[in-house]
Design a protein around this motif. Structure first.
Motif, PDB file in Angstrom:
ATOM      1  N   LEU A  54     127.604  -9.300  15.582  1.00 26.86           N
ATOM      2  CA  LEU A  54     126.064  -8.443  14.750  1.00 26.86           C
ATOM      3  C   LEU A  54     126.331  -8.293  14.160  1.00 26.86           C
ATOM      4  CD1 LEU A  54     123.239  -8.101  15.119  1.00 26.86           C
ATOM      5  CD2 LEU A  54     123.538  -6.288  16.412  1.00 26.86           C
ATOM      6  N   ASN A  56     125.776  -5.099  10.171  1.00 23.53           N
ATOM      7  CA  ASN A  56     125.114  -4.702   9.246  1.00 23.53           C
ATOM      8  C   ASN A  56     125.829  -4.208   8.513  1.00 23.53           C
ATOM      9  OD1 ASN A  56     122.540  -4.180  11.201  1.00 23.53           O
ATOM     10  ND2 ASN A  56     124.264  -4.740  13.267  1.00 23.53           N
ATOM     11  N   GLU A  85     121.094  -6.868   7.678  1.00 26.27           N
ATOM     12  CA  GLU A  85     120.473  -6.165   8.733  1.00 26.27           C
ATOM     13  C   GLU A  85     120.078  -6.729   9.914  1.00 26.27           C
ATOM     14  OE1 GLU A  85     116.766  -4.125   6.991  1.00 26.27           O
ATOM     15  OE2 GLU A  85     117.962  -2.850   6.064  1.00 26.27           O
ATOM     16  N   GLN A  86     121.544  -6.295  11.171  1.00 21.88           N
ATOM     17  CA  GLN A  86     121.045  -7.510  11.789  1.00 21.88           C
ATOM     18  C   GLN A  86     120.815  -9.191  12.076  1.00 21.88           C
ATOM     19  OE1 GLN A  86     120.635  -5.404  15.701  1.00 21.88           O
ATOM     20  NE2 GLN A  86     120.303  -4.175  13.806  1.00 21.88           N
ATOM     21  N   ASN A  87     122.151  -9.399  10.576  1.00 23.32           N
ATOM     22  CA  ASN A  87     122.625 -10.331  11.005  1.00 23.32           C
ATOM     23  C   ASN A  87     121.248 -10.948   9.903  1.00 23.32           C
ATOM     24  OD1 ASN A  87     125.155 -10.343  12.545  1.00 23.32           O
ATOM     25  ND2 ASN A  87     124.031 -12.288  13.445  1.00 23.32           N
ATOM     26  N   ASP A 111     118.882 -15.794   7.053  1.00 23.10           N
ATOM     27  CA  ASP A 111     119.111 -15.007   8.515  1.00 23.10           C
ATOM     28  C   ASP A 111     120.039 -15.876   8.933  1.00 23.10           C
ATOM     29  OD1 ASP A 111     118.760 -14.556  11.385  1.00 23.10           O
ATOM     30  OD2 ASP A 111     116.879 -14.475  10.933  1.00 23.10           O
ATOM     31  N   LYS A 113     121.303 -14.972  12.526  1.00 22.90           N
ATOM     32  CA  LYS A 113     121.080 -14.515  13.394  1.00 22.90           C
ATOM     33  C   LYS A 113     121.611 -16.192  14.364  1.00 22.90           C
ATOM     34  CE  LYS A 113     117.453 -11.511  13.345  1.00 22.90           C
ATOM     35  NZ  LYS A 113     116.126 -11.186  13.460  1.00 22.90           N
TER      36      LYS A 113
END
Length: 186
Positions: A54, A56, A85-87, A111, A113
């Motif tokens: 993760l 940030n 931010e958050q991947n 993104d 994630k």
């Protein structure tokens, strides 16, 4: 950083750089045709596991320029921060300038994630943006002047990316594409 194999949140790393040369990436590029100049600054906190890291933090370019001799393009990157931010890589009116100094604006995010399914949601827009302005050179693929108004959306996963929008060529555009290798012979 620290690594604790017993903890549920196994790792916490803090990464920071000040003045990391972008030219380090040049060997990966076609070194005769594309080059990066300038520096990367930033800080990033990395938590989570090796299977699901993760991220940030933020990154920032300094005196960053991308040159493409094949395209006759020189693009300059701003010093404004790009947040992570958050991947999710966040672009907030990020402005890349071309030959005439008019910016290409980028808004939206990338993104990551799920690294196997990176998803893009970007809007790119410009008024009288000139990415190409060059005289004919040996081995140049594109030369001339390209000036355009743009309003585009780039959405979806990287393996099914959708690019939609409008590009309006403006007065002063005169571009030549040179086919380097052709299976046809005269």
């Amino acid at each position: 950083g620290r690594l604790d194999k017993q903890a549920e949140d196994r790792g916490r790393l803090n990464w920071s750089t000040d003045g990391w040369p972008l030219a380090i990436a040049n060997p990966v590029l076609h070194s005769e045709r594309e080059q990066l100049q300038g520096f990367l600054n930033g800080k990033m906190g990395i938590t989570g596991s090796t299977d699901a890291p993760l991220l940030n933090g933020d990154i920032q370019m300094e005196e960053a320029v991308a040159n493409s001799k094949a395209m006759g393009a020189t693009l300059k990157f701003p010093q404004s921060q790009i947040r992570v931010e958050q991947n999710v890589l966040q672009f907030d009116n990020y402005k890349i300038t071309g030959a005439n100094k008019n910016p290409l604006h980028i808004d939206g995010n990338i993104d990551f994630k799920k690294l196997d399914k990176i998803v893009t949601d970007l809007r790119l827009y410009a008024s009288a943006f000139q990415p190409v302005k060059s005289a004919r050179r040996t081995k140049a693929t594109v030369y001339g002047s390209f000036i355009a108004d743009m309003d585009m959306a780039v959405n979806g996963p990287r393996d099914a990316l959708k690019i939609r929008g409008n590009v309006g060529l403006l007065t002063g555009t005169e571009v030549t594409y040179v086919m380097q290798d052709s299976p046809f012979a005269l």
